[in-house]
Design a protein around this motif. Structure first.
Motif, short mmCIF file in Angstrom:
data_model
loop_
_atom_site.label_atom_id
_atom_site.label_comp_id
_atom_site.label_asym_id
_atom_site.label_seq_id
_atom_site.Cartn_x
_atom_site.Cartn_y
_atom_site.Cartn_z
N ILE A 171 3.00 -8.54 -2.73
CA ILE A 171 1.93 -8.77 -1.76
C ILE A 171 2.01 -10.19 -1.22
O ILE A 171 1.98 -10.43 0.00
CB ILE A 171 0.56 -8.50 -2.40
N GLU A 172 2.11 -11.16 -2.11
CA GLU A 172 2.14 -12.56 -1.68
C GLU A 172 3.40 -12.87 -0.87
O GLU A 172 3.36 -13.66 0.07
CB GLU A 172 2.05 -13.48 -2.90
N SER A 173 4.53 -12.24 -1.23
CA SER A 173 5.76 -12.52 -0.49
C SER A 173 5.64 -12.04 0.96
O SER A 173 6.14 -12.69 1.88
CB SER A 173 6.95 -11.84 -1.17
N LYS A 174 4.97 -10.91 1.17
CA LYS A 174 4.79 -10.42 2.54
C LYS A 174 3.87 -11.34 3.34
O LYS A 174 4.09 -11.58 4.52
CB LYS A 174 4.24 -8.99 2.51
N LYS A 175 2.83 -11.86 2.69
CA LYS A 175 1.96 -12.81 3.37
C LYS A 175 2.74 -14.07 3.74
O LYS A 175 2.59 -14.61 4.83
CB LYS A 175 0.77 -13.15 2.48
N PHE A 176 3.55 -14.53 2.81
CA PHE A 176 4.32 -15.75 3.05
C PHE A 176 5.32 -15.52 4.18
O PHE A 176 5.49 -16.36 5.08
CB PHE A 176 5.04 -16.16 1.77
N ALA A 177 5.99 -14.36 4.15
CA ALA A 177 6.98 -14.05 5.19
C ALA A 177 6.31 -13.93 6.55
O ALA A 177 6.84 -14.39 7.56
CB ALA A 177 7.71 -12.77 4.84
N ALA A 178 5.13 -13.31 6.59
CA ALA A 178 4.41 -13.17 7.85
C ALA A 178 4.03 -14.53 8.41
O ALA A 178 4.15 -14.80 9.61
CB ALA A 178 3.17 -12.31 7.65
N ALA A 180 5.59 -17.24 7.91
CA ALA A 180 6.82 -17.90 8.33
C ALA A 180 7.47 -17.21 9.53
O ALA A 180 8.60 -17.53 9.89
CB ALA A 180 7.81 -17.93 7.17
N LYS A 181 6.75 -16.24 10.11
CA LYS A 181 7.20 -15.51 11.30
C LYS A 181 8.46 -14.69 11.04
O LYS A 181 9.31 -14.54 11.91
CB LYS A 181 7.39 -16.46 12.48
N VAL A 182 8.55 -14.16 9.83
CA VAL A 182 9.62 -13.24 9.50
C VAL A 182 9.14 -11.82 9.81
O VAL A 182 8.02 -11.46 9.48
CB VAL A 182 10.01 -13.34 8.01
N SER A 183 9.97 -11.04 10.44
CA SER A 183 9.59 -9.68 10.81
C SER A 183 9.31 -8.85 9.56
O SER A 183 10.15 -8.75 8.66
CB SER A 183 10.72 -9.02 11.62
N THR A 184 8.13 -8.26 9.47
CA THR A 184 7.74 -7.46 8.30
C THR A 184 7.28 -6.08 8.73
O THR A 184 6.87 -5.86 9.86
CB THR A 184 6.62 -8.15 7.50
N VAL A 185 7.31 -5.16 7.79
CA VAL A 185 6.86 -3.80 8.04
C VAL A 185 5.34 -3.78 8.15
O VAL A 185 4.65 -4.40 7.34
CB VAL A 185 7.30 -2.86 6.89
N PRO A 186 4.77 -3.09 9.14
CA PRO A 186 3.31 -3.03 9.26
C PRO A 186 2.68 -2.44 8.01
O PRO A 186 3.19 -1.49 7.42
CB PRO A 186 3.10 -2.09 10.46
N GLY A 187 1.56 -3.03 7.59
CA GLY A 187 0.89 -2.52 6.40
C GLY A 187 -0.31 -3.34 6.02
O GLY A 187 -0.70 -4.29 6.72
N ASN A 188 -0.93 -3.00 4.91
CA ASN A 188 -2.08 -3.71 4.36
C ASN A 188 -1.61 -4.54 3.18
O ASN A 188 -1.08 -3.99 2.20
CB ASN A 188 -3.16 -2.72 3.93
N LEU A 189 -1.79 -5.84 3.24
CA LEU A 189 -1.26 -6.73 2.22
C LEU A 189 -2.28 -7.11 1.17
O LEU A 189 -1.98 -7.92 0.29
CB LEU A 189 -0.70 -7.99 2.89
N ASP A 190 -3.48 -6.58 1.25
CA ASP A 190 -4.50 -6.87 0.24
C ASP A 190 -4.41 -5.86 -0.90
O ASP A 190 -4.01 -4.71 -0.70
CB ASP A 190 -5.90 -6.82 0.86
N VAL A 191 -4.78 -6.30 -2.09
CA VAL A 191 -4.78 -5.40 -3.25
C VAL A 191 -5.80 -4.30 -3.02
O VAL A 191 -6.93 -4.54 -2.61
CB VAL A 191 -5.10 -6.18 -4.53
N ILE A 192 -5.40 -3.07 -3.31
CA ILE A 192 -6.25 -1.90 -3.10
C ILE A 192 -6.77 -1.43 -4.45
O ILE A 192 -6.00 -1.17 -5.38
CB ILE A 192 -5.45 -0.79 -2.40
N GLU A 193 -8.07 -1.29 -4.55
CA GLU A 193 -8.69 -1.05 -5.84
C GLU A 193 -8.98 0.42 -6.13
O GLU A 193 -9.03 0.82 -7.28
CB GLU A 193 -10.01 -1.84 -5.95
N SER A 194 -9.21 1.22 -5.11
CA SER A 194 -9.67 2.59 -5.36
C SER A 194 -8.92 3.59 -4.50
O SER A 194 -8.29 3.24 -3.49
CB SER A 194 -11.17 2.70 -5.08
#
Length: 725
Positions: A171-178, A180-194
């Motif tokens: 999760i944190e790596s995707k936030k960091f990459a985003a 840094a303007k690195v192209s990432t796959v669309p998605g939700n980067l927050d921890v999902i609880e339920s």
């Protein structure tokens, strides 16, 4: 440039006494100083160290199996003593025998042994190990581990904990990459609880989606969902797998790219700010998000795409001060577009293919970097030579939907390692004949790697090596791997991560033998049978038709098919040389072999082709395996063949009213009760084996009559879980 990697030969190192290496071009065998000073680089990066000019004299491997043996081999070559750790289940394991010292760390479950940081630290202090190599999995990507080692003056052979924090968490790596303007796959980067939250987020992203464990790897804690119902069903399973495998059940969700390819860039960095990339690997052949076949380089990439992916990976690594071997993973489109997925801050399972195409020993480089040395390799030094293919040999039964297969290795005969005629065969393994495959750990038995000048030559070499890989006692996935090597789409490089699901939608039932395979098996069968008959008749020399014992016409039964075989001349016994014509009107070809009764492999030449066939005894015949095909073979006279064809076929008993445990495993839950009506597709039970949870569903409507198991029970294969009325 460092010397090219030699093929790793297990026989050279097995149980060999420790012998220091005195070749100073490889390493300096001087005890490392325990005093260290660290600078404050970006994200906690270590600065220059006072121990950078000294090599370790003893390291501990905080892992097991083939990767522990792999690290031991390089450490031994560098003149470094090694310490193994082991659980109760691994007391007699190969990595324990190969290491110079070994320390017991607890019961079989990883959460009570290999995942306990304090046990590893205590083992280091007990043995005087100056550094720890984590391998992959277990503690390799937990920043708390290198921090705990550092507090005790022990070096971690891997990246600094700041880099692990920044990139090791998915999760944190995707936030960091985003950021840094690195192209990432669309998605939700927050921890999902339920589950409800997971469904809501998935609906917003759009299906299909991928649910992934933040601390995941190796296909554990991952599920693809094509609708809300599959999200609801899969989220809990993935979350539970993540907790049991990594001790971390955090989940996130991202868009699943349809028809993607999985390509990763191997990085190598040091503690002086240098980072290079060592080309790419393609890992698109996957089953349930678990890699099965890897290769280097990728048949998709051109030089421009390779350079773009490599430079982007290096930039990302430098941004977090990365200082060891690591891998940046991308999902790639068929048009060579690519998106950042994650960074694995450790050595990858598939690292051997990179080693064979670059000639660089990654484990050695990790050790040198951890000791403070600068990289001796620049980007300009990196060249990709030839092609390498790796097959992961798992204890999984491909004929039963790849369910885990545990038990004792009654027979374990891997192919010979080494280099011949430009082809290299390498087998990284952590087992020997007689070893026990446990339900507690990953099902990997070995990694078989071949290297050749071209991709097709590497694939053909892999197929031949798989034919020579003999395992009995448990059911490995070798027949499936061998079948893949024959698959036209794989051989043409038309890959995607959906390859296995698309090409084997109903599972693997074995290959139907083509005429060439039947010719090979019939030729081997008649050659073996004649050798047996010669031994039984106690004859010497050359049999001739005039002797009265010679027969020209035979029939080889391959399963239920009767194949006519003609042997027009006599033969020399061992090594055998015989002319064989398979099929009506076929021309004879010369068959030669030095096979003797009792040999598990028939090696020979049929015409111009060198052939390897696996041989297993069976009632009134033999089981022969070649090129992904296994057939029962029996050699008969034409008269006996006519009678044999009249024998009735035994029909197996009807077990449809029983739910049988498909593999040895632990019952996680029973989802039904006695007298309950169930519908086809409804969940009946969940069984865990080798860190994977397997959901068992009803195949038809029915009523539960009796439940024979309960959560927590350990069941054998085919144990009755419940009965239907």
């Amino acid at each position: 440039m460092p010397p090219r990697v030699r093929p790793f030969c297990l026989e050279e190192s097995r149980l060999r006494p420790y012998v220091p290496a005195f070749d100073l071009s490889f390493c300096c065998c001087v005890r490392a100083s325990s005093s260290k000073t660290r600078g404050n680089g970006p994200h906690g990066t270590a600065g220059p160290t006072s121990w950078g000019e000294r090599m370790f004299s003893k390291i501990l491997i905080a892992n097991r199996g083939e990767i522990a043996c792999r690290v031991i081999r390089t450490a031994r070559r560098m003149g470094i003593r090694t310490v193994a750790v082991f659980s109760d289940a691994d007391r007699d394991a190969l990595h324990v025998a190969q290491a110079d010292e070994a320390v017991h760390i607890g019961p079989p479950p990883a959460a009570q042994s290999y995942l306990l940081i304090d046990r590893i630290v205590a083992a280091c202090k007990q043995t005087g190990a100056e550094a720890v190599h984590p391998g992959y999995g277990f503690l390799s990507e937990r920043a708390a581990f290198p921090r705990a080692l550092e507090a005790e003056g022990i070096v971690f052979i891997g990246p600094n904990p700041g880099a692990i924090d920044a990139m090791g968490d998915k999760i944190e790596s995707k936030k960091f990459a985003a950021a840094a303007k690195v192209s990432t796959v669309p998605g939700n980067l927050d921890v999902i609880e339920s589950i409800d939250e997971a469904v809501r987020i998935s609906d917003g992203i759009g299906y299909p989606v991928m649910m992934k464990a933040s601390a995941g790897g190796g296909g554990k804690g991952m599920r693809i969902a094509w609708n809300a119902q599959e999200v609801a069903e899969g989220f809990a399973r993935a979350k539970s797998e993540a907790a049991s495998s990594f001790g971390d059940d955090r989940m996130f969700i991202e868009k699943f790219i349809v028809n993607p390819r999985h390509i990763e860039i191997q990085l190598l960095g040091d503690k002086h700010g240098n980072v290079i990339y060592l080309g790419e690997r393609e890992c698109s052949i996957q089953r349930r998000n678990q890699k099965v076949i890897e290769e280097a380089p990728s048949p998709l990439l051109d030089e421009a795409t390779r350079k773009a992916m490599g430079e982007q990976s290096v930039a990302l690594a430098k941004a977090v001060g990365y200082d060891s071997a690591g891998t940046v993973e991308f999902v790639a489109g068929q048009d060579r577009s690519f998106f950042f997925l994650e960074m694995n801050t450790r050595l990858q399972v598939e690292h051997p293919v990179t080693e064979l195409v670059t000639g660089i020993d990654l484990v050695e480089q990790m050790i040198r970097v951890a000791a403070g040395e600068k990289l001796s390799i620049t980007q300009a030094d990196v060249t990709l030579t030839g092609w390498a293919v790796e097959s992961r040999v798992y204890a999984e039964d491909p004929y039963r939907n790849f369910l885990p297969s545990t038990g004792r290795l009654v027979r374990y005969v891997p192919p010979a390692e080494g280099e011949e005629d430009g082809v290299t065969v390498r087998n990284d393994t952590g087992v020997v004949e007689g070893a026990e495959i446990s339900m507690f750990y990953d099902p990997m038995i070995a990694k078989l790697v071949t290297h050749a000048p071209t991709r097709i030559e590497a694939i053909d070499a892999q197929a031949k090596a798989l034919d020579a890989f003999l395992i009995d006692g448990i059911q490995p996935n070798i027949p499936f791997l061998t079948a893949l090597m024959q698959h036209p789409r794989w051989r043409e490089g038309r890959l995607s991560t959906g390859f296995i699901a698309e090409e084997f939608p109903d599972g693997f039932t074995g290959l139907s033998p083509d005429e060439d395979t039947k010719r090979v098996l019939a030729s081997a069968a008649i050659a073996m049978d004649l050798v047996r008959r010669e031994r039984l008749d106690n004859l010497d020399g050359r049999l001739r038709p005039s002797s009265g014992k010679w027969r020209e016409n035979w029939v080889v039964r391959l399963d239920r098919e009767m194949v006519p075989v003609r042997v027009p001349e006599g033969f020399a016994a061992v090594p055998i040389e015989i002319d064989v014509a398979v099929g009506e009107g076929a021309s004879p070809v010369t068959v030669t072999s030095d096979w003797r009764p009792g040999d598990p492999l028939w090696r020979g030449r049929i015409g111009r082709d060198e052939v390897v066939v696996q041989v297993r005894t069976a009632t009134s015949g033999v089981l022969l395996s070649h090129a992904g095909v296994t057939l029962f073979a029996r050699v008969m006279t034409p008269e006996i063949a006519r009678l044999d064809a009249l024998m009735p076929v035994k029909v197996p008993p009807d077990l449809s009213r029983f739910l049988l445990c498909p593999m040895p495993g632990l019952v996680v839950s029973i989802a039904v009760a006695e007298d309950q009506e169930v519908k086809a597709g409804e969940v009946l039970a969940v069984v865990e084996a080798m860190k994977m949870e397997n959901v068992l569903r009803a195949e038809r409507d029915g009523k539960v009559a009796k439940i024979n198991a309960k959560p927590g029970d350990s069941l054998a294969v085919d144990a009755v879980i419940l009965e239907f009325a």
